[in-house]
Design a protein around this motif. Structure first.
Motif, PDB file in Angstrom:
ATOM      1  N   THR A 148       0.909  -1.440  -0.047  1.00 21.83           N
ATOM      2  CA  THR A 148      -0.276   0.056   0.015  1.00 21.83           C
ATOM      3  C   THR A 148       0.854   1.398  -0.112  1.00 21.83           C
ATOM      4  OG1 THR A 148      -1.827  -0.960   1.058  1.00 21.83           O
ATOM      5  CG2 THR A 148      -1.706   1.199   1.360  1.00 21.83           C
ATOM      6  N   ASN A 149       1.920   1.121   0.637  1.00 20.99           N
ATOM      7  CA  ASN A 149       2.713   2.520   0.801  1.00 20.99           C
ATOM      8  C   ASN A 149       3.355   2.426  -0.655  1.00 20.99           C
ATOM      9  OD1 ASN A 149       2.613   3.120   3.537  1.00 20.99           O
ATOM     10  ND2 ASN A 149       4.124   1.806   4.203  1.00 20.99           N
ATOM     11  N   ALA A 150       3.810   1.604  -1.368  1.00 17.97           N
ATOM     12  CA  ALA A 150       4.182   1.838  -2.610  1.00 17.97           C
ATOM     13  C   ALA A 150       3.262   2.342  -3.569  1.00 17.97           C
ATOM     14  CB  ALA A 150       4.680   0.130  -3.088  1.00 17.97           C
ATOM     15  N   LEU A 151       1.953   1.765  -3.335  1.00 24.79           N
ATOM     16  CA  LEU A 151       0.856   2.403  -4.173  1.00 24.79           C
ATOM     17  C   LEU A 151       0.694   3.827  -3.785  1.00 24.79           C
ATOM     18  CD1 LEU A 151      -1.828  -0.520  -3.704  1.00 24.79           C
ATOM     19  CD2 LEU A 151      -0.522   0.170  -5.882  1.00 24.79           C
ATOM     20  N   LEU A 152       0.643   4.283  -2.683  1.00 25.62           N
ATOM     21  CA  LEU A 152       0.763   5.799  -2.536  1.00 25.62           C
ATOM     22  C   LEU A 152       1.696   6.367  -2.882  1.00 25.62           C
ATOM     23  CD1 LEU A 152      -0.611   7.720  -0.618  1.00 25.62           C
ATOM     24  CD2 LEU A 152       0.772   6.911   1.441  1.00 25.62           C
ATOM     25  N   GLN A 153       3.134   5.891  -2.823  1.00 32.40           N
ATOM     26  CA  GLN A 153       4.138   6.589  -3.305  1.00 32.40           C
ATOM     27  C   GLN A 153       4.000   6.812  -4.866  1.00 32.40           C
ATOM     28  OE1 GLN A 153       7.873   4.747  -3.143  1.00 32.40           O
ATOM     29  NE2 GLN A 153       9.030   6.635  -2.682  1.00 32.40           N
ATOM     30  N   PHE A 154       3.565   5.878  -5.635  1.00 33.18           N
ATOM     31  CA  PHE A 154       3.225   5.834  -7.053  1.00 33.18           C
ATOM     32  C   PHE A 154       2.298   7.167  -7.336  1.00 33.18           C
ATOM     33  CE2 PHE A 154       1.405   4.979 -11.127  1.00 33.18           C
ATOM     34  CZ  PHE A 154       2.396   4.540 -11.734  1.00 33.18           C
ATOM     35  N   CYS A 155       1.201   7.010  -6.402  1.00 31.21           N
ATOM     36  CA  CYS A 155       0.071   8.190  -6.822  1.00 31.21           C
ATOM     37  C   CYS A 155       0.424   9.369  -6.549  1.00 31.21           C
ATOM     38  CB  CYS A 155      -1.205   7.581  -5.857  1.00 31.21           C
ATOM     39  SG  CYS A 155      -2.009   6.253  -6.486  1.00 31.21           S
ATOM     40  N   GLU A 156       1.604   9.451  -5.387  1.00 31.22           N
ATOM     41  CA  GLU A 156       2.037  11.093  -5.131  1.00 31.22           C
ATOM     42  C   GLU A 156       2.801  11.479  -6.116  1.00 31.22           C
ATOM     43  OE1 GLU A 156       2.051  10.505  -0.178  1.00 31.22           O
ATOM     44  OE2 GLU A 156       3.796   9.886  -1.539  1.00 31.22           O
ATOM     45  N   LYS A 157       3.625  10.731  -6.769  1.00 26.50           N
ATOM     46  CA  LYS A 157       4.647  10.846  -7.917  1.00 26.50           C
ATOM     47  C   LYS A 157       3.701  11.316  -9.225  1.00 26.50           C
ATOM     48  CE  LYS A 157       8.687   8.284  -6.543  1.00 26.50           C
ATOM     49  NZ  LYS A 157       9.712   7.351  -6.997  1.00 26.50           N
ATOM     50  N   PHE A 158       2.667  10.655  -9.305  1.00 25.89           N
ATOM     51  CA  PHE A 158       1.828  11.017 -10.421  1.00 25.89           C
ATOM     52  C   PHE A 158       1.115  12.285 -10.106  1.00 25.89           C
ATOM     53  CE2 PHE A 158      -2.149  11.170 -12.912  1.00 25.89           C
ATOM     54  CZ  PHE A 158      -1.592  10.389 -13.952  1.00 25.89           C
ATOM     55  N   GLU A 159       0.670  12.642  -9.099  1.00 25.47           N
ATOM     56  CA  GLU A 159       0.325  14.025  -8.669  1.00 25.47           C
ATOM     57  C   GLU A 159       1.381  15.181  -8.664  1.00 25.47           C
ATOM     58  OE1 GLU A 159      -2.574  15.095  -7.718  1.00 25.47           O
ATOM     59  OE2 GLU A 159      -3.419  13.142  -8.005  1.00 25.47           O
ATOM     60  N   GLU A 160       2.385  14.791  -8.481  1.00 24.47           N
ATOM     61  CA  GLU A 160       3.707  15.970  -8.833  1.00 24.47           C
ATOM     62  C   GLU A 160       3.871  15.896 -10.321  1.00 24.47           C
ATOM     63  OE1 GLU A 160       7.229  14.086  -7.015  1.00 24.47           O
ATOM     64  OE2 GLU A 160       6.379  14.325  -4.801  1.00 24.47           O
ATOM     65  N   ALA A 161       3.863  14.897 -10.957  1.00 23.75           N
ATOM     66  CA  ALA A 161       4.086  14.995 -12.511  1.00 23.75           C
ATOM     67  C   ALA A 161       2.855  15.854 -12.900  1.00 23.75           C
ATOM     68  CB  ALA A 161       4.101  13.714 -12.915  1.00 23.75           C
ATOM     69  N   GLY A 162       1.681  15.528 -12.762  1.00 19.55           N
ATOM     70  CA  GLY A 162       0.483  16.225 -13.025  1.00 19.55           C
ATOM     71  C   GLY A 162       0.665  17.774 -12.797  1.00 19.55           C
ATOM     72  N   ASN A 163       1.222  18.195 -11.665  1.00 22.69           N
ATOM     73  CA  ASN A 163       1.348  19.657 -11.305  1.00 22.69           C
ATOM     74  C   ASN A 163       2.262  20.265 -12.352  1.00 22.69           C
ATOM     75  OD1 ASN A 163      -0.115  19.651  -9.190  1.00 22.69           O
ATOM     76  ND2 ASN A 163       1.269  18.918  -7.952  1.00 22.69           N
ATOM     77  N   LYS A 164       3.474  19.406 -12.694  1.00 22.62           N
ATOM     78  CA  LYS A 164       4.586  20.036 -13.673  1.00 22.62           C
ATOM     79  C   LYS A 164       3.694  20.093 -15.194  1.00 22.62           C
ATOM     80  CE  LYS A 164       8.247  17.774 -11.478  1.00 22.62           C
ATOM     81  NZ  LYS A 164       9.683  16.839 -11.776  1.00 22.62           N
ATOM     82  N   THR A 165       2.690  19.033 -15.437  1.00 20.31           N
ATOM     83  CA  THR A 165       2.251  19.116 -16.754  1.00 20.31           C
ATOM     84  C   THR A 165       1.060  20.388 -16.761  1.00 20.31           C
ATOM     85  OG1 THR A 165       2.121  16.527 -16.805  1.00 20.31           O
ATOM     86  CG2 THR A 165       0.375  17.735 -18.240  1.00 20.31           C
ATOM     87  N   GLN A 166       0.517  20.632 -15.506  1.00 18.82           N
ATOM     88  CA  GLN A 166      -0.271  21.875 -15.494  1.00 18.82           C
ATOM     89  C   GLN A 166       0.485  23.043 -15.831  1.00 18.82           C
ATOM     90  OE1 GLN A 166      -2.704  22.189 -11.968  1.00 18.82           O
ATOM     91  NE2 GLN A 166      -3.599  24.239 -12.744  1.00 18.82           N
ATOM     92  N   MET A 167       1.803  23.172 -15.264  1.00 23.36           N
ATOM     93  CA  MET A 167       2.550  24.326 -15.595  1.00 23.36           C
ATOM     94  C   MET A 167       2.868  24.322 -16.858  1.00 23.36           C
ATOM     95  SD  MET A 167       5.004  24.070 -12.038  1.00 23.36           S
ATOM     96  CE  MET A 167       5.926  25.368 -12.425  1.00 23.36           C
ATOM     97  N   PHE A 168       3.155  23.091 -17.560  1.00 23.71           N
ATOM     98  CA  PHE A 168       3.657  23.242 -18.970  1.00 23.71           C
ATOM     99  C   PHE A 168       2.577  23.819 -19.516  1.00 23.71           C
ATOM    100  CE2 PHE A 168       3.269  20.637 -22.749  1.00 23.71           C
ATOM    101  CZ  PHE A 168       4.390  21.049 -23.425  1.00 23.71           C
ATOM    102  N   MET A 169       1.224  23.275 -19.395  1.00 21.53           N
ATOM    103  CA  MET A 169       0.235  23.672 -20.252  1.00 21.53           C
ATOM    104  C   MET A 169      -0.188  25.374 -20.036  1.00 21.53           C
ATOM    105  SD  MET A 169      -0.607  21.098 -21.910  1.00 21.53           S
ATOM    106  CE  MET A 169      -2.082  21.935 -22.594  1.00 21.53           C
ATOM    107  N   GLU A 170       0.080  25.947 -18.932  1.00 20.97           N
ATOM    108  CA  GLU A 170       0.047  27.336 -18.502  1.00 20.97           C
ATOM    109  C   GLU A 170       1.076  28.088 -19.448  1.00 20.97           C
ATOM    110  OE1 GLU A 170       0.380  27.556 -14.551  1.00 20.97           O
ATOM    111  OE2 GLU A 170      -1.719  26.838 -14.002  1.00 20.97           O
TER     112      GLU A 170
END
Length: 266
Positions: A148-170
């Motif tokens: 579960t901790n590994a799943l959580l870490q993967f999802c957290e990294k996905f969120e971080e990548a999502g934030n970078k993606t949003q900045m790119f789109m902006e």
């Protein structure tokens, strides 16, 4: 890219339930080499960190509308996927986007007035439940397991990548680089009438050439310029997918009006 469980759900997800030790203490998670949940999806969200590897397999476009997001095209028509069989078996060895690998889990807000994100999952999936086999989600003391901790870490990294993606789109939006896309593809059955796809967005290369030198240097230094080129280079793969669809008997209808179609991306 987090979503609220009670709001409209992102693609692939039918329901969202917060994972907790009270209700799911004895539940397990399964692993699988198939992804049936993506078999009928023609477009999957993509993060900018995935552009370099994803552009080898997929055309990368941007969804229509004011809040465009990057998409990896797996097909050019609704319900058509040229990279996965109907049972979810990959065709060949394509790159599998993180959005697909994250399923059925997702970090989501449980309360609109809070920025806290909780690990949730789609209970309609057969990947989480009271199974005899699989990885335990909680330890005997009801603490999250290593799995579960590994799943959580993967999802957290996905969120971080999502934030970078949003900045790119902006950045693209502030530079007014996005335009309505259109691509014409020659058809074997009717070479005199190309089939034209619209309904997506892409970078305007004319405006890109007109950007100031200091802006281009800045984007080159912070890694944005290579991402734009990855998107542009990948567009030629739309013709490859068009050919794949035809070989699979899932090409566009020959009698489509004016030989054109909207590429449903958002």
């Amino acid at each position: 890219m987090a979503s609220e469980p009670k709001a409209s759900l992102p693609i692939l997800y039918n329901q969202l339930v917060p994972l907790n030790s009270n209700d799911h203490a004895d539940w397990k998670g399964r692993t699988t080499d198939k992804a049936p949940w993506v078999a009928t999806q023609h477009a999957i969200p993509l993060t900018v960190e995935e552009f370099p590897v994803a552009q080898r397999d997929y055309p990368i476009v941007f969804s229509a509308g004011d809040r465009s997001v990057p998409l990896a095209l797996m097909g050019l028509n609704e319900g058509v996927n040229t990279f996965f069989e109907e049972d979810g078996t990959p065709i060949g060895n394509p790159y599998v986007p993180a959005y697909v690998r994250r399923y059925p889990f997702l970090l989501a807000k449980l309360q609109q007035d809070s920025d806290n994100l909780s690990l949730c999952f789609d209970p309609s999936s057969d990947l989480v439940g009271k199974f005899d086999e699989g990885q335990a989600l909680f330890n005997d003391d009801k603490q999250p397991s290593d799995h579960t901790n590994a799943l959580l870490q993967f999802c957290e990294k996905f969120e971080e990548a999502g934030n970078k993606t949003q900045m790119f789109m902006e950045e693209l939006k502030s530079a007014d680089l996005l335009m309505d896309g259109e691509i014409s593809i020659q058809r074997r059955d009717n070479p005199d009438q190309p089939f034209t796809y619209r309904g997506f967005r892409m970078v305007n290369q004319d405006k890109l050439r007109e950007l100031r030198g200091d802006q281009l240097r800045k984007w080159n230094e912070n890694g944005l310029l290579p991402l734009i080129f990855a998107h542009l280079f990948s567009l030629d793969l739309m013709r490859v997918i068009f050919a794949k669809q035809s070989e699979m008997g899932k090409g566009p209808m020959a009698n489509a009006a004016n030989g054109s179609a909207e590429l449903p991306t958002g």
